[in-house]
Design a protein around this motif. Sequence first.
Motif, PDB file in Angstrom:
ATOM      1  N   VAL A   1     -25.525 -82.897 -12.557  1.00  0.00           N
ATOM      2  CA  VAL A   1     -25.953 -82.289 -13.876  1.00  0.00           C
ATOM      3  C   VAL A   1     -27.380 -82.736 -13.909  1.00  0.00           C
ATOM      4  CG1 VAL A   1     -25.513 -82.022 -16.174  1.00  0.00           C
ATOM      5  CG2 VAL A   1     -23.599 -81.643 -14.637  1.00  0.00           C
ATOM      6  N   THR A   2     -27.627 -83.945 -13.894  1.00  0.00           N
ATOM      7  CA  THR A   2     -28.933 -84.585 -14.259  1.00  0.00           C
ATOM      8  C   THR A   2     -29.941 -84.291 -13.383  1.00  0.00           C
ATOM      9  OG1 THR A   2     -28.042 -86.754 -13.240  1.00  0.00           O
ATOM     10  CG2 THR A   2     -27.964 -86.599 -15.693  1.00  0.00           C
ATOM     11  N   ALA A   3     -29.726 -83.780 -12.028  1.00  0.00           N
ATOM     12  CA  ALA A   3     -30.733 -83.567 -11.088  1.00  0.00           C
ATOM     13  C   ALA A   3     -31.088 -82.067 -11.285  1.00  0.00           C
ATOM     14  CB  ALA A   3     -29.903 -83.281  -9.629  1.00  0.00           C
ATOM     15  N   ILE A   4     -30.418 -81.150 -12.214  1.00  0.00           N
ATOM     16  CA  ILE A   4     -30.847 -79.891 -12.544  1.00  0.00           C
ATOM     17  C   ILE A   4     -32.179 -79.955 -13.221  1.00  0.00           C
ATOM     18  CG2 ILE A   4     -30.487 -77.687 -13.887  1.00  0.00           C
ATOM     19  CD1 ILE A   4     -27.389 -78.491 -13.686  1.00  0.00           C
ATOM     20  N   THR A   5     -33.216 -79.329 -13.240  1.00  0.00           N
ATOM     21  CA  THR A   5     -34.802 -79.471 -13.496  1.00  0.00           C
ATOM     22  C   THR A   5     -34.539 -78.674 -14.949  1.00  0.00           C
ATOM     23  OG1 THR A   5     -35.271 -77.775 -12.207  1.00  0.00           O
ATOM     24  CG2 THR A   5     -35.732 -79.884 -11.571  1.00  0.00           C
ATOM     25  N   HIS A   6     -35.490 -78.827 -15.837  1.00  0.00           N
ATOM     26  CA  HIS A   6     -35.804 -78.288 -17.338  1.00  0.00           C
ATOM     27  C   HIS A   6     -35.797 -76.807 -17.063  1.00  0.00           C
ATOM     28  CE1 HIS A   6     -39.959 -78.418 -16.250  1.00  0.00           C
ATOM     29  NE2 HIS A   6     -40.239 -77.742 -17.114  1.00  0.00           N
ATOM     30  N   ASP A   7     -36.448 -76.270 -16.189  1.00  0.00           N
ATOM     31  CA  ASP A   7     -36.764 -74.769 -16.029  1.00  0.00           C
ATOM     32  C   ASP A   7     -35.434 -74.251 -15.729  1.00  0.00           C
ATOM     33  OD1 ASP A   7     -36.627 -76.025 -13.464  1.00  0.00           O
ATOM     34  OD2 ASP A   7     -37.882 -74.353 -12.739  1.00  0.00           O
ATOM     35  N   ARG A   8     -34.437 -74.918 -15.482  1.00  0.00           N
ATOM     36  CA  ARG A   8     -33.199 -74.130 -14.947  1.00  0.00           C
ATOM     37  C   ARG A   8     -32.146 -74.078 -16.186  1.00  0.00           C
ATOM     38  NH1 ARG A   8     -32.619 -71.513 -10.971  1.00  0.00           N
ATOM     39  NH2 ARG A   8     -30.313 -71.938 -10.348  1.00  0.00           N
TER      40      ARG A   8
END
Length: 430
Positions: free
Chosen positions: A157-164
């Motif tokens: 989950v924390t690997a998902i970047t802000h633009d996602r």
Amino acid sequence: MRLSTIPGIDIVAPRWNNVSNLFLGVGHLPRRFKSTEAVGETTFERRASIPNKVQNILWAQAAGRCEYRGCNELLVGDLVSNTPHANKGYHAHIIADSPDGPRGDVELSKKLAKDPDNIMLLCDVHHRVVDREKVEEHPATLLREMKREHEERIENVTAITHDRGTHPLRYAARIGGNEALIPKADLKIAIIEGGRFPIHRGNIDLESTGLDFTEEEPDYWKTHLRNLRNGFREKLGGRLERGEIKHITAAGIAPIPLLIELGRLLSDIRAVDVRQPLRNPKGFHWDHSSPSLSFDILEASATAARAVALKIEITAEISDERINRVLDGATPIWSIRSSVRGNDVMRRESDLAEFARVCRAVFDLIRSAHGHEAEIHLFPAIPASTAIEIGRGWQPKAHPSVHIYDENRRVGGFHLVHALDHVEGKGTSE
């Protein structure tokens, strides 16, 4: 420090926890009682504290949440006592740090006492469960599995970047007298599994589950369509104009004509992921292990007929005879038919994308074969996600008007309930 004289028992004294320099209280202590032969004053036994570095690793890997399967409680802050930075976390060893503790081992206890892979972050309830109340039911193998699952999920989950980020949109309306509900948690899980994250406070709920109508009542379709449009305008209109919404993940459980209208409303938004509610297993995740679908187009002869029937057969077959009961028997009948038909066959994202492409192509083919004045009479036997994609793919300036039929045995079969027409690209209802 003198507490009392208790013959034959050593009591572990309260100690300070190094995380945030907060005293966690007696509840955080690994209570260990050891019988002795000594009689006299109470003695204290101190354990070696867990190093700050190890504690920091543990809290980071657990994201400050309970690692017990199904809990996930945030372990910082307490609303009841108005202490937003209260530390509610407990460190629980999988293999106890002493041989006589829960799951203790003569050789491993000392070796793993300060190993972050051997320590779980737990809430008070589950700390008591695994270390006191149900120790036997929680062997080391089970606790390691819980810890691994939790920390892998946090990492993903924390690997998902802000633009996602995405705004989850839920639309539900009663079907045949049965309430339709879309659990927020189910859609949230599917979004995360798909490599996106739900934007904080970004839920868009267009549910109409409180209306006490059935499909055969005269005002059912007008009322639901009006409420859907009004809700869409109120909850999305201004935010879209201000550019606040960049991406939407849409899920709907409702009568097919309403879902087609929802798709039409979403057609001006490019970045939309449509999700299919699966029955087995239940949820909104895609099942990429399922066999892929293909779609055949059965064309009618080119004529100048104004009315053209289009069957879309995915959940079930539709006989021409059922259409001829509604339209003139000479009406040309087109069909889009999936290679496999059933209630739970739309399971792959790529299949939904392929259907959307085929449907747009058929709209173009019908206009080419039957002229610009042709009107499509749509008879659907389709899953929810494909209905939304039909509405999204229909282009008022390029495609024929679409008259949408709903099948209801209580009113004798298919009957016309809605239309996508060219009056400013709007949907109308009968």
